[in-house]
Motif scaffolding. Sequence first.
Motif, PDB file in Angstrom:
ATOM      1  N   TRP A 191     -11.010   6.099   2.843  1.00  0.00           N
ATOM      2  CA  TRP A 191     -10.652   7.018   1.770  1.00  0.00           C
ATOM      3  C   TRP A 191     -11.797   7.148   0.762  1.00  0.00           C
ATOM      4  O   TRP A 191     -12.696   6.321   0.711  1.00  0.00           O
ATOM      5  CB  TRP A 191      -9.377   6.518   1.056  1.00  0.00           C
ATOM      6  CG  TRP A 191      -8.135   6.566   1.922  1.00  0.00           C
ATOM      7  CD1 TRP A 191      -8.077   6.383   3.276  1.00  0.00           C
ATOM      8  CD2 TRP A 191      -6.791   6.798   1.488  1.00  0.00           C
ATOM      9  NE1 TRP A 191      -6.770   6.494   3.708  1.00  0.00           N
ATOM     10  CE2 TRP A 191      -5.962   6.748   2.629  1.00  0.00           C
ATOM     11  CE3 TRP A 191      -6.200   7.038   0.239  1.00  0.00           C
ATOM     12  CZ2 TRP A 191      -4.577   6.939   2.557  1.00  0.00           C
ATOM     13  CZ3 TRP A 191      -4.819   7.224   0.176  1.00  0.00           C
ATOM     14  CH2 TRP A 191      -4.030   7.184   1.327  1.00  0.00           C
ATOM     15  N   PHE A 229       0.859  -1.181   0.000  1.00  0.00           N
ATOM     16  CA  PHE A 229       0.000   0.000   0.000  1.00  0.00           C
ATOM     17  C   PHE A 229       0.898   1.235   0.000  1.00  0.00           C
ATOM     18  O   PHE A 229       1.573   1.518   0.983  1.00  0.00           O
ATOM     19  CB  PHE A 229      -0.907  -0.004   1.229  1.00  0.00           C
ATOM     20  CG  PHE A 229      -1.967   1.084   1.237  1.00  0.00           C
ATOM     21  CD1 PHE A 229      -3.264   0.806   0.862  1.00  0.00           C
ATOM     22  CD2 PHE A 229      -1.649   2.382   1.621  1.00  0.00           C
ATOM     23  CE1 PHE A 229      -4.245   1.791   0.887  1.00  0.00           C
ATOM     24  CE2 PHE A 229      -2.619   3.375   1.641  1.00  0.00           C
ATOM     25  CZ  PHE A 229      -3.918   3.084   1.267  1.00  0.00           C
ATOM     26  N   ARG A 261     -15.473  -2.485   4.052  1.00  0.00           N
ATOM     27  CA  ARG A 261     -14.710  -3.225   3.050  1.00  0.00           C
ATOM     28  C   ARG A 261     -14.500  -2.363   1.816  1.00  0.00           C
ATOM     29  O   ARG A 261     -15.453  -1.952   1.170  1.00  0.00           O
ATOM     30  CB  ARG A 261     -15.433  -4.514   2.656  1.00  0.00           C
ATOM     31  CG  ARG A 261     -14.610  -5.384   1.710  1.00  0.00           C
ATOM     32  CD  ARG A 261     -15.345  -6.692   1.404  1.00  0.00           C
ATOM     33  NE  ARG A 261     -14.533  -7.583   0.584  1.00  0.00           N
ATOM     34  CZ  ARG A 261     -14.429  -7.490  -0.733  1.00  0.00           C
ATOM     35  NH1 ARG A 261     -15.069  -6.559  -1.389  1.00  0.00           N
ATOM     36  NH2 ARG A 261     -13.668  -8.353  -1.395  1.00  0.00           N
ATOM     37  N   VAL A 262     -13.239  -2.084   1.536  1.00  0.00           N
ATOM     38  CA  VAL A 262     -12.853  -1.431   0.295  1.00  0.00           C
ATOM     39  C   VAL A 262     -12.245  -2.523  -0.584  1.00  0.00           C
ATOM     40  O   VAL A 262     -11.349  -3.239  -0.148  1.00  0.00           O
ATOM     41  CB  VAL A 262     -11.818  -0.312   0.551  1.00  0.00           C
ATOM     42  CG1 VAL A 262     -11.273   0.233  -0.758  1.00  0.00           C
ATOM     43  CG2 VAL A 262     -12.430   0.796   1.389  1.00  0.00           C
ATOM     44  N   ARG A 322      -5.315  -4.944  -1.609  1.00  0.00           N
ATOM     45  CA  ARG A 322      -6.280  -6.008  -1.299  1.00  0.00           C
ATOM     46  C   ARG A 322      -7.421  -5.415  -0.518  1.00  0.00           C
ATOM     47  O   ARG A 322      -7.352  -4.272  -0.071  1.00  0.00           O
ATOM     48  CB  ARG A 322      -5.595  -7.120  -0.513  1.00  0.00           C
ATOM     49  CG  ARG A 322      -5.082  -6.642   0.806  1.00  0.00           C
ATOM     50  CD  ARG A 322      -4.687  -7.833   1.640  1.00  0.00           C
ATOM     51  NE  ARG A 322      -4.355  -7.370   2.963  1.00  0.00           N
ATOM     52  CZ  ARG A 322      -3.292  -7.783   3.640  1.00  0.00           C
ATOM     53  NH1 ARG A 322      -2.476  -8.658   3.119  1.00  0.00           N
ATOM     54  NH2 ARG A 322      -3.063  -7.320   4.840  1.00  0.00           N
ATOM     55  N   GLY A 341     -11.612   0.762   5.077  1.00  0.00           N
ATOM     56  CA  GLY A 341     -10.911   1.979   4.676  1.00  0.00           C
ATOM     57  C   GLY A 341     -11.823   3.185   4.648  1.00  0.00           C
ATOM     58  O   GLY A 341     -13.019   3.070   4.373  1.00  0.00           O
ATOM     59  N   TYR A 357      -5.672   0.290  -3.401  1.00  0.00           N
ATOM     60  CA  TYR A 357      -5.694  -0.766  -2.387  1.00  0.00           C
ATOM     61  C   TYR A 357      -5.195  -2.087  -2.976  1.00  0.00           C
ATOM     62  O   TYR A 357      -5.796  -2.592  -3.928  1.00  0.00           O
ATOM     63  CB  TYR A 357      -7.117  -0.957  -1.845  1.00  0.00           C
ATOM     64  CG  TYR A 357      -7.535   0.079  -0.825  1.00  0.00           C
ATOM     65  CD1 TYR A 357      -7.717   1.414  -1.194  1.00  0.00           C
ATOM     66  CD2 TYR A 357      -7.757  -0.269   0.497  1.00  0.00           C
ATOM     67  CE1 TYR A 357      -8.092   2.363  -0.256  1.00  0.00           C
ATOM     68  CE2 TYR A 357      -8.146   0.676   1.441  1.00  0.00           C
ATOM     69  CZ  TYR A 357      -8.309   1.983   1.061  1.00  0.00           C
ATOM     70  OH  TYR A 357      -8.691   2.921   1.983  1.00  0.00           O
ATOM     71  N   THR A 376      -9.681  -4.307   2.280  1.00  0.00           N
ATOM     72  CA  THR A 376      -9.537  -4.009   3.702  1.00  0.00           C
ATOM     73  C   THR A 376     -10.615  -2.984   4.058  1.00  0.00           C
ATOM     74  O   THR A 376     -11.195  -2.372   3.172  1.00  0.00           O
ATOM     75  CB  THR A 376      -8.170  -3.369   4.018  1.00  0.00           C
ATOM     76  OG1 THR A 376      -7.994  -2.230   3.181  1.00  0.00           O
ATOM     77  CG2 THR A 376      -7.012  -4.321   3.823  1.00  0.00           C
ATOM     78  N   TYR A 412       1.535   5.374  -0.392  1.00  0.00           N
ATOM     79  CA  TYR A 412       0.944   6.714  -0.260  1.00  0.00           C
ATOM     80  C   TYR A 412       1.579   7.580  -1.339  1.00  0.00           C
ATOM     81  O   TYR A 412       2.770   7.890  -1.264  1.00  0.00           O
ATOM     82  CB  TYR A 412       1.220   7.292   1.121  1.00  0.00           C
ATOM     83  CG  TYR A 412       0.500   6.586   2.253  1.00  0.00           C
ATOM     84  CD1 TYR A 412       0.930   5.340   2.716  1.00  0.00           C
ATOM     85  CD2 TYR A 412      -0.591   7.160   2.877  1.00  0.00           C
ATOM     86  CE1 TYR A 412       0.284   4.708   3.766  1.00  0.00           C
ATOM     87  CE2 TYR A 412      -1.243   6.535   3.936  1.00  0.00           C
ATOM     88  CZ  TYR A 412      -0.800   5.309   4.367  1.00  0.00           C
ATOM     89  OH  TYR A 412      -1.442   4.685   5.409  1.00  0.00           O
ATOM     90  N   ALA A 455     -10.128  -4.710  -3.347  1.00  0.00           N
ATOM     91  CA  ALA A 455      -8.786  -4.657  -3.929  1.00  0.00           C
ATOM     92  C   ALA A 455      -8.851  -3.912  -5.256  1.00  0.00           C
ATOM     93  O   ALA A 455      -9.795  -4.084  -6.027  1.00  0.00           O
ATOM     94  CB  ALA A 455      -8.245  -6.064  -4.137  1.00  0.00           C
TER      95      ALA A 455
END
Lengths: 215, 285
Positions: free
Chosen positions: A177, A132, A153-154, A171, A175, A169, A173, A134, A156
Motif C-alpha cells: 500500500w 487490520f 517491511r511496512v 504491526r 505490504g 498497519y 508486515t 479496511y 507498525a
Amino acid sequence: MTDGRMLDVRPAGRHALLVELPDAERTGDLLAELLRRRAAGTLPPVEEIVPGARTVLLDGVRDPGEWARRLAEWDVPSRTEDDGGVVEIPVRYDGPDLADVAARWGIGPGEVAARHSSYTYRVAFCGFAPGFGYLTGLPEELHVPRRDTPRTRVPAGALALAGPYTAVYPRATPGGWQLIGTMPDPAPLWDLTREQPALLTPGTRVRFVPQGGAA
Amino acid sequence: MTPKLTVVRSGALTTVQDAGRRGHAHLGVPRSGALDAPAMRLANRLLGNAPDAAVLETTLTGCAVRPDRAVTVVVGGAPCPVTVDGRPVPWGAPVRVPAGAVLDAGGVTAGVRSYVAVAGGVAAEPVLGSRSTDLLSGLGPSPLRDGDVLRVGDSGREPALPGVAPWPAPPAELTLPVRLGPRADWFTPAALRTLTSATYRVSPHSNRIGLRTEGPPLERASTGELPSEGMVLGAVQVPPDGRPVVFLHDHPTTGGYPVIGVVAESALAAAAQAVVGTPVRFVPG
C-alpha cells in the motif's frame, strides 16, 4: 432499505453461506442489522459473522438453507450517517509515499493531511492480520493503486492507502500500500489485554486527527 | 506442583494446538487448532484429558521432551517410533515417562503430523480462549525451540479410555468431498469437470495454512478481480496459477481469489496427514 429477497445468497459448504450485496454501503447495512439482531438475541445461532468488501459470510450455522429462507424475509434498514461510535486516530502525515499520493491527487504534499483527515471513515471489514481494518470513506477520485513493488517491511502504525481503502498497519508486515503517514503509538490497534482486542472492528467509524509536525 | 517439559529436540516444526479460536474471524483472527483434530481428541481421551486439551503437533520429524516429574503421555496421529531414554515404547497408547527421562517421538513412518499429548494438557498461556499457535497471524505460543520449557496442567479430570484405540492410517490416496460454491460460477464448465475428474497431488508447498496441490489448472470463466470476502475452513481457493488450495486451520479469514467449492471439515484430518505426492481426488459431496 434492502429487501431480503434481493440478497444473493451463495452456498459455502455444509455450515456456511455467503451473502453478496450490490455495494459496500448495503454490505455495511446488512452487517449492522445482523449485529443488531444478535445483540437483541433474535439471531439464529451463527459462529462467525465475517464481512468482506461486498459480502457477509455467515459461518458455523446449522442449516444454511433455513438461514437463507429467513434472510429473504428481512427488511434491512439503511444505516444513518452517525450510526455507531467514532474512534479518533492521531496521525502524522509523514509517509514515504506522501509526495506520490499528493501528485496523484493534484495537490501539494502539505495539503494531504487536511484532505485525508476531512472525511469520516468506516471499518468495512478486517483481514490480512489481526486488527487490520479496511476503511472505506475516501471519495473515488482520491483512490490510488497499490505500489508496483511491495515493500518487504511496512512499519507498525503506517497509515496507508490502496484502492478504495485506508488502513493503519497494526504491526510490521510486508505490504504494497501507499504510505502517507504514521500513527505514533499503534499499540491500541491490537491489544490482547483488552476485552475487545481490535480497535477497528467492522462497522466502527473512524476519524484521523493530524498531529503537530506534519509534513 | 505440576510437571514441566523441557524441549530437548524441537523438530522441523512443533506447535502447541488445541481446538483453536472461534468467534474472532471478523477481526482477522484465523481459527487455528490441531489439523488432525480427531487424533488430538483420541490422544487426550486415552489420558483422561478434556478432548480439546492442548497437545504438541509435530511435523514429519517429531520432537523430544524431558519432564521434570513423571508424566503419562500418548503419541498418536502419524505413526512414528517412540522411545523413553532410547528404549522403544508403544505408539498410540499411554506411556509413563519417569522424571528426567527423555520422551522422543521420532520421524514419521507414514503421514505428516504426530501428536504428543500429556496427562493434564500443555498449559501454555491462552490467547483469545485458545492455546493454539497460529502461524499465519502469530497468535499463541511460538513454535517450539530447543530448551523451551512447557508447563503441564492438572491431570485426571476425566476417566481415561481403557485399552488400545484404533488410529486411522494416513491416507494412501486422499478423497475430498467438495460442495461447489460460493464462486463456482467464476470457472468454466470444463474447469468444474476437471475439478472432480482429474487427479491432483499434494504439493510440497503445503502447510498449516493450506493443502496446495499440483495438477491440471482450473480455468476461470471471468477474469475480473474478486473483492475480498470471508473464507471458510475447507474452502478450495483457486489462485491465478489455477491449482486448487484447500484451506486448513491457519487460513486467512478473508481472501481475494475465488473459492470454487468447500471440502467437508470431516475430511480435513486426512488432508493434514497426506504426504507430499499423495494423489488427491475431489468428489461431489
